[in-house]
Scaffold this motif. Structure first.
Motif, PDB file in Angstrom:
ATOM      1  N   LYS A  60      10.103  40.373  53.163  1.00 55.96           N
ATOM      2  CA  LYS A  60      11.146  41.085  52.411  1.00 55.96           C
ATOM      3  C   LYS A  60      11.955  41.994  53.323  1.00 55.96           C
TER       4      LYS A  60
ATOM      5  N   ASP B   6       8.451  44.160  45.832  1.00 50.97           N
ATOM      6  CA  ASP B   6       8.800  44.854  47.075  1.00 50.97           C
ATOM      7  C   ASP B   6      10.166  44.401  47.583  1.00 50.97           C
TER       8      ASP B   6
ATOM      9  N   SER C 214      15.600  52.620  52.100  1.00 49.13           N
ATOM     10  CA  SER C 214      14.903  51.608  52.900  1.00 49.13           C
ATOM     11  C   SER C 214      15.449  51.574  54.320  1.00 49.13           C
TER      12      SER C 214
END
Ligand code: 13P
Length: 329
Positions: free
Chosen positions: A190, A243, A253
């Motif tokens: 991810k 996620d 992030s």
């Protein structure tokens, strides 16, 4: 009975956050490779480099003495960046008590070997049960007390179940899973897709395009996972889709922020420099593409991100590559 002592290695934002969570349940020691960080956490209850002026629990102790930190542990948690795991554990190994469970927090692949963090841990600490804690867990939100959930994955379900209460709180729900491979790959992959999502949003694409990146990203993650032997159902859970969504959407992030900086026209070196923290996807993109090719799996999004991270391709060129129609993919 004696309480269970937990030691967390690595005082970055997530290691410190997990240590804070655990310290509400059981005696917890956080190891930092920097003496001044350990000192600041113990004496002032802050970790200003990673967590600003957020106040950490007074019950959380920190040390820069690796041998002492691991010698006390009944449970060891590895929260250093992926590329530093081997070096840290080789130094720690002589002092780790036999048989204690070890959990990884890392979401990358070791560059030199393409190994997953749990495999690196098993190699450095043979004979220990090894698993991981993963899920949509942006550290800052958890410290602010916002609700979240995660998964502890271990091959033996009894070990995950015994660790569950140590990491749980009223606002942090912990599930268990035995698909260690699937849970770990979700977290690794991810990060690459989040760089792509950050680039796309930074270029000003629409929500349709963002959704395209996320859902086709999930397709790449699932295809590779399946080829490597993971349970495909894992990828629609917290450690997969969960996620992926959190990391692609959160302005906090690190991987997504690297993508946004690239979209402003910065080089990958400049983007990493601006971030000032480790974004695991940058060093893992090439390993993922190599792994996918080894398994005969098509990963066009990861390839674009790899080209941006390692071959000087620009965000705009990558975006054109991403939206180009590829028959059959
Ligand atoms: P970043 O490393 O991109 O900040 O992602 C954090 C994360 O893994 C959330 O679950």
């Amino acid at each position: 009975t004696r309480p269970i002592n937990v030691t967390i290695l690595g005082s970055g934002s997530w290691g410190t956050t997990v240590a804070s969570l655990v310290s509400g349940n059981t005696p917890t020691l956080l190891w930092s490779r920097r003496a001044e960080v350990a000192e600041e956490i113990t004496s002032r209850q802050t970790n200003s480099r990673y967590l600003g002026d957020h106040r950490l629990p007074a019950s959380l102790a920190a040390t820069a003495d690796l041998a002492d930190a691991v010698a006390r542990a009944d449970v060891l948690v590895v929260g250093v960046p992926t590329q530093g795991i081997r070096e840290t554990l080789e130094a720690a190994a002589p002092h780790v008590r036999p048989w204690i469970p070890v959990l990884s927090l890392a979401k990358g692949l070791e560059q030199s070997t393409r190994m997953r963090p749990t495999d690196v841990i098993s190699e450095c600490l043979p004979g220990h049960p090894v698993g991981l804690l993963a899920g949509p867990n942006i550290a800052g939100e958890i410290l602010e007390g916002k609700a979240a959930a995660a998964v502890i994955a271990t091959p033996d379900p009894d070990i995950a179940a015994s660790l569950q209460p140590l990491f749980s709180s009223v606002r942090f729900r912990v599930y268990t899973n035995t698909d260690v491979l699937g849970c770990e790959l979700g977290g690794v992959l991810k990060n690459i897709v989040a760089i792509a999502a950050g680039m796309a949003d930074g270029l000003g694409v629409g929500v349709n395009t963002s959704a395209l990146v996320i859902s086709r990203g999930l397709a790449e993650i699932t295809r590779l996972g399946l080829a490597m032997g993971a349970d495909p159902a894992t990828f629609s859970g917290l450690t997969g889709l969960g996620d992926l969504i959190a990391t692609c959407m959160s302005p906090r992030s690190r991987n997504r922020r690297v993508g946004e900086e690239l979209a402003k026209g910065r080089t990958i070196e400049e983007a990493v420099e601006v971030l000032g923290q480790v974004a695991e996807g940058v060093k893992t993109a090439r390993s993922v593409v190599e792994l996918a090719h080894e398994h005969g799996v098509d990963v066009p999004i990861c390839e674009e991100v790899d080209a941006v991270c390692n071959e000087g391709r620009t965000a705009l060129q990558a975006y054109r590559g991403l939206v180009r129609l590829r028959p059959g993919s």
